[in-house]
Scaffold this motif. Structure first.
Motif, PDB file in Angstrom:
ATOM      1  N   LEU A 166       0.858  -1.181   0.000  1.00 60.05           N
ATOM      2  CA  LEU A 166       0.000   0.000   0.000  1.00 60.05           C
ATOM      3  C   LEU A 166       0.898   1.236   0.000  1.00 60.05           C
ATOM      4  N   SER A 198       2.917   4.380   0.563  1.00 60.29           N
ATOM      5  CA  SER A 198       3.160   5.206   1.752  1.00 60.29           C
ATOM      6  C   SER A 198       2.913   4.472   3.070  1.00 60.29           C
ATOM      7  N   PHE A 199       2.325   3.280   3.007  1.00 55.34           N
ATOM      8  CA  PHE A 199       2.023   2.553   4.237  1.00 55.34           C
ATOM      9  C   PHE A 199       2.681   1.176   4.295  1.00 55.34           C
ATOM     10  N   ILE A 210      -5.295   1.428   8.507  1.00 55.14           N
ATOM     11  CA  ILE A 210      -4.335   1.908   7.500  1.00 55.14           C
ATOM     12  C   ILE A 210      -5.049   2.195   6.179  1.00 55.14           C
ATOM     13  N   GLN A 230      -6.839   5.440   6.398  1.00 59.11           N
ATOM     14  CA  GLN A 230      -5.880   6.546   6.305  1.00 59.11           C
ATOM     15  C   GLN A 230      -5.433   6.746   4.860  1.00 59.11           C
ATOM     16  N   TYR A 231      -5.190   5.646   4.175  1.00 57.99           N
ATOM     17  CA  TYR A 231      -4.751   5.733   2.775  1.00 57.99           C
ATOM     18  C   TYR A 231      -5.822   6.405   1.909  1.00 57.99           C
ATOM     19  N   GLU A 267      -6.022  10.084   2.620  1.00 62.10           N
ATOM     20  CA  GLU A 267      -4.911  10.822   2.022  1.00 62.10           C
ATOM     21  C   GLU A 267      -5.105  10.986   0.513  1.00 62.10           C
ATOM     22  N   VAL A 268      -5.562   9.941  -0.147  1.00 61.57           N
ATOM     23  CA  VAL A 268      -5.797   9.997  -1.596  1.00 61.57           C
ATOM     24  C   VAL A 268      -6.843  11.048  -1.925  1.00 61.57           C
TER      25      VAL A 268
END
Length: 337
Positions: free
Chosen positions: A272, A274-275, A315, A318-319, A322-323
């Motif tokens: 994923l 950035s994660f 996570i 959060q992803y 952020e997107v």
């Protein structure tokens, strides 16, 4: 002063009067539906001509309309939900097991011709009668044990049968017991209902139909379309490579070269952005075929997260956040320039 006996007599007269008025209104309503010209009759006739229904089908439609509580005659042709409401009223009024097989077959054919089955993604699902032979379903027994896989073996307007492989005891031991049947329509919802096993046959449970379906939206989570490579590991240790098509905190759409079954558990690993690396167990909900033209050799599989996935879920959220945040910032900057 009025004596208690007189009060009882007056109250009885009033109650009888009210009952009489209700009965008269019911009679008038039934008389109107059975004999009088209903609202929307002209529209109804025009729609019937467009579909080119046979005489038997037209006669069956008339029965559905007259047994329903609709004021407008054409309502039965306007949506799957209204059609199933009329069908349910008709079956309850006449007793589905006392209706001639030719009439029942005509109702089934009408549903197909009107495209009111669950195969139509725009049709509202209100009854198990809208399901189709061959649909894969989950069967959950009283003790919350789920069959590894099942499907609809046959179906008519009275009853339907689902596959049972005798893996959890003889089929006869389940007669009269309640089971939960769960069917997933891709990109829509999971429909489930509790049913009693009416009888059994070789490798099957025979069930009655239900119009009380619980609906759980599949799109309750925000989803993000992606295109990530994944590695899938199966219970027997075999692995294969695939693609992750979309992602949410509740589940995924994944492409694999293997035809998986509903209820099958698979471990997937993917990166994923950035994660970092993610490893999570998923439960296959539905195989919807070769739907992605970019990867024509892969089966598209809807799946939900299973096992311990709380950290992955956080996570993923959060992803996606952020997107979406970066996308909005980019769109804002493009408007400024």
């Amino acid at each position: 002063m009025i004596a208690p006996a007189q009060l009882v007599w007056v109250a009885s007269i009033l109650i009888l009067g009210l009952i009489l008025l209700v009965l008269i209104e019911i009679h008038r309503s039934n008389e109107r539906r059975n004999n009088m010209v209903m609202f929307g009759s002209d529209v109804f006739d025009e729609k019937v001509k467009e579909y080119n229904f046979s005489e038997k089908e037209q006669h069956t439609l008339e029965k559905l309309v007259r047994a329903s509580k609709f004021e407008n005659k054409d309502a039965v042709l306007n949506s799957a939900a209204l059609f199933e409401t009329a069908v349910t009223d008709f079956y309850e009024y006449r007793n589905v097991f006392a209706i001639r097989d030719e009439t029942l077959a005509s109702v089934e054919l009408l549903r197909e011709q009107l495209d009111f089955t669950a195969k139509n993604p725009l049709a509202i699902v209100r009854s198990t009668r809208q399901f189709a032979k061959g649909d894969r379903i989950d069967v959950i027994l009283e003790n919350n044990v789920r069959l590894k896989h099942s499907e609809i073996l046959w179906k008519n307007e009275k009853e339907w049968a689902v596959l049972y492989d005798n893996s959890l005891g003889p089929a006869s031991s389940f007669v009269g017991k309640n089971i939960r049947v769960r069917w997933t329509r891709p990109e829509d919802a999971v429909y489930s209902t509790m049913l009693s096993v009416r009888s059994v046959g070789p490798g099957e449970f025979v069930l009655g139909h239900s119009t009380k379906l619980e609906k759980q939206q599949l799109r309750r989570w925000v989803r993000e379309q992606v295109d990530f490579p994944v590695k899938a590991t199966f219970a027997d240790g075999n692995t294969c490579d695939g693609r992750l098509y979309d992602l949410s905190a509740g589940g995924i759409l994944v492409g694999l070269p293997v035809d998986c079954l509903s209820g099958q558990h698979v471990k997937i690993d993917f990166e994923l952005p950035s994660f970092g690396a993610q490893s999570v167990e998923i439960e296959i909900l539905r195989n919807i075929g070769h739907k992605n033209p970019q990867y024509p050799d892969l089966f598209s599989l809807t799946a939900s997260f299973s096992g311990t996935f709380g950290w992955t879920q956080e996570i993923v959220l959060q992803y996606i956040f952020e997107v979406h945040k970066n996308r909005k910032a980019q769109e804002k900057s493009q408007k400024v320039t």
